[in-house]
Enzyme design. Sequence first.
Site, short mmCIF file in Angstrom:
data_model
loop_
_atom_site.label_atom_id
_atom_site.label_comp_id
_atom_site.label_asym_id
_atom_site.label_seq_id
_atom_site.Cartn_x
_atom_site.Cartn_y
_atom_site.Cartn_z
N CYS A 119 41.23 50.38 9.64
CA CYS A 119 41.72 49.31 10.82
C CYS A 119 43.07 49.37 11.12
O CYS A 119 43.41 49.52 12.38
CB CYS A 119 41.34 47.99 10.32
SG CYS A 119 39.47 47.69 10.36
N HIS A 120 43.95 49.38 10.24
CA HIS A 120 45.26 49.57 10.69
C HIS A 120 46.12 50.75 9.59
O HIS A 120 47.32 50.50 9.54
CB HIS A 120 46.06 48.34 10.41
CG HIS A 120 45.12 47.16 10.99
ND1 HIS A 120 44.51 46.35 10.27
CD2 HIS A 120 44.98 46.64 12.42
CE1 HIS A 120 43.83 45.60 10.79
NE2 HIS A 120 44.18 45.61 12.07
#
Lengths: 155, 440
Positions: A119-120
């Site tokens: 995701c990040h």
Amino acid sequence: MTAAAGGAVAVVWPFIDQMNPAADTLALASIEFDLSKVVEGQQVVIKWRGKPVFVRNRTPKEVAAAVKDDSASMKDPQKDAERVKPGHANWLIVGGNCTHLGCVPTFGGGDYGGWFCPCHGSVYDTSGRIRKGPAPKNLVVPDYAFLSDTKVKIG
Amino acid sequence: MSGHSTYEPKTGIERWLDARLPIVRLGYDSFVDYPTPRNLNYWWTFGGILSLCLASQLITGIILVMHYTPSADHAFASVEHIMRDVNYGWLLRYTHANGASMFFIAVYLHMFRGLYYGSYKPPREVLWILGCVIYLLMMATAFMGYVLPWGQMSFHGAVVITNIIGAIPVIGGPILTWLQGGFAVDNATLNRFFSLHYLLPFMIAGVVILHIWALHVVGQNNPTGIDPKSKHDTLPFTPYATVKDGFAMSVFLILFAVFVFYMPNALGHADNYIEANPLVTPSHIVPEWYFLPFYAILRAVPDKVMGVLAMFGAIGVLFALPWLDTSKVRSMRYRPMAKLYFIILLVVCVILGFCGAKLPDDQVIPGLVTGITPLDNDLNSWVWLSRLATAYYFAYFVVIMPLLGLIETPLPTPETIASPALSHPATTPAGATADAEKKG
Ligand code: FES
């Protein structure tokens, strides 16, 4: 005056509290898991309280790498030994949600061979400790106990 | 602009109603006789287009609910049932799903219009703030709507966004459990999102009424940014604005139809056609395109809490804009420096959108490794590009806007809205033009 305020709170509270987890959600009990299903070097993802839990059978190399890094600089410093049960150093059991915003990190990804969160971009090492990226904490070690050498009880 | 009403009831029944509920008068004063600045350009048609979007979303949404099942076990299947079995279900769902994107295209153009022409400056502060409230409600509604199909993107998007709230120190944890209705995003979460997704559009409609009310009190801004001074500066809403709005709506609907009929999934994500699975996160999780710039800001900040604050701050700063912009001149048509910075802002917002769609550590310029890694990321990475863009975004509002008003020399503004046209050398004596210049 106080009575009116008390009355108002009493009326409003049920409308707020109904949003909290219901009794049947709270009642989700512990689970037992048979470790013999996990081959060395692999992990199995099990569902506990609606969330994933990683059960990872670490290779001696992975354990060694985690122990070696015990003194490296980390965001959330913790020794590998504190994250496993004594005598079961190869078994790492951690919550499968990234401590950033809750995605499920992918097994074996990232620079440290632990997990990589798509995701990040958080990177966890083979002890599930946060090494890089926006996540603030190590992957959470849930309450669990070994019932026998091949059986654990989570929760 | 609420001058005195010129409505004259003609028939007996109209007179009877007018004495009891002057609703026809209200409509007449608001949409027929209402004076609009004569120089409005097509950027001013997005208000009408947005009303159309809201109506379209409400109608298709209410119908979709007749076929949808809000339950973690059945939601995904019921959406497929809508797509395959319900008569024209595909059309309704594609219109609703693409309608959200259309809504955001229009709202962004509407907002940038306001930014460029200074529509947030006195006396339109409340009008602007109401607009920002609508925008916030729209984002909440869109997000919750995206969760309802219960696909992979729905589910993990919900996980990430609710966890953003959980990042708030101290109270974040309990609020997170309260929002999710459990220890994870699950059936309880889906059902409350469904309930709120149905409620919020009506709240939007309510704020829209306030927005229009405020608009009709202070009057429309216009490309020159100067107030209408006489009857020469305005035209009645009908037929002038109605026809212009109608034409713009038609063009907009053509674009809408192109998406619905020819590329209905172009703006969506294929992973959302896989049913939600809490144990696997899609390898590349991105929000819908209209959230990408904010997502890029979230990821640009290496600290979790600060990242969340920056993301909310990016929206919050819009509320303060009327007081951050210190310039006396409304329209950037007469602000050469502001115009330049505004164009950079536009580009920066688009860049942020791109950054939000990319993996943070991927290279912007393929193949180049700078080896310089401040904050643990190579300089040639999307995350660094988004850091620079984020810095400019905030600088524009909190540094550039306040300073520019003080140091910039604006161009002369015309005396009245009508004067630039009337002062054309062919139509007026030479003196009039010079006069207008001097006074500006
Ligand atoms: S959720 Fe894992 S890095 Fe953000």
